[in-house]
Motif scaffolding. Structure first.
Motif: not given
Length: 128
Positions: A68-79
């Motif tokens: 399953w290919r997932c869209m990912l909402l990723l929070r980075m180290r800078d916010g």
């Protein structure tokens, strides 16, 4: 059995996300972030969100097809929040706990599908 995508969004912490990314690499999946990238760049205290959107089949590893290919909402180290993709083995995805309300899932799915987020690659290019 895994041809039907679940209509859900799941939240994972950074440690779990790194484990999912490691699994994607070890199974030879196409969409992952590379060894150490998430540990270096993702906010270690954040929750990230996965939304399956595509059944992906491969011929080179039939024992792990489909994924399953997932869209990912990723929070980075800078916010900053960015969009990325991650291939996940369906049995692994199904084991992730459901922790979001229906309203939260709908709002997150809309954010991911609307396309207004910068990509992880764009973020990385600006932060080199």
């Amino acid at each position: 059995m895994y041809e039907q995508l679940p209509r859900t969004v799941k939240a994972v912490d950074t440690s779990a996300l790194v484990g999912l990314d490691d699994e994607a690499r070890s199974r030879g999946f196409n969409r992952h972030h590379g060894s150490g990238w998430l540990t270096t760049n993702a906010d270690e205290s954040a929750q990230h969100h996965l939304h399956p959107f595509l059944v992906h089949r491969t011929n080179h590893r039939p024992e792990f097809s489909p994924q399953w290919r997932c869209m990912l909402l990723l929070r980075m180290r800078d916010g900053q929040e960015v969009f990325s993709l991650l291939d996940i083995w369906p049995p692994t995805f199904l084991q992730l706990p459901e922790s979001l309300t229906a309203q939260e899932k709908t709002a997150l799915a809309r954010r991911l599908q609307d396309g207004g987020l910068p990509t992880a690659a764009q973020w990385e290019a600006l932060n080199r």
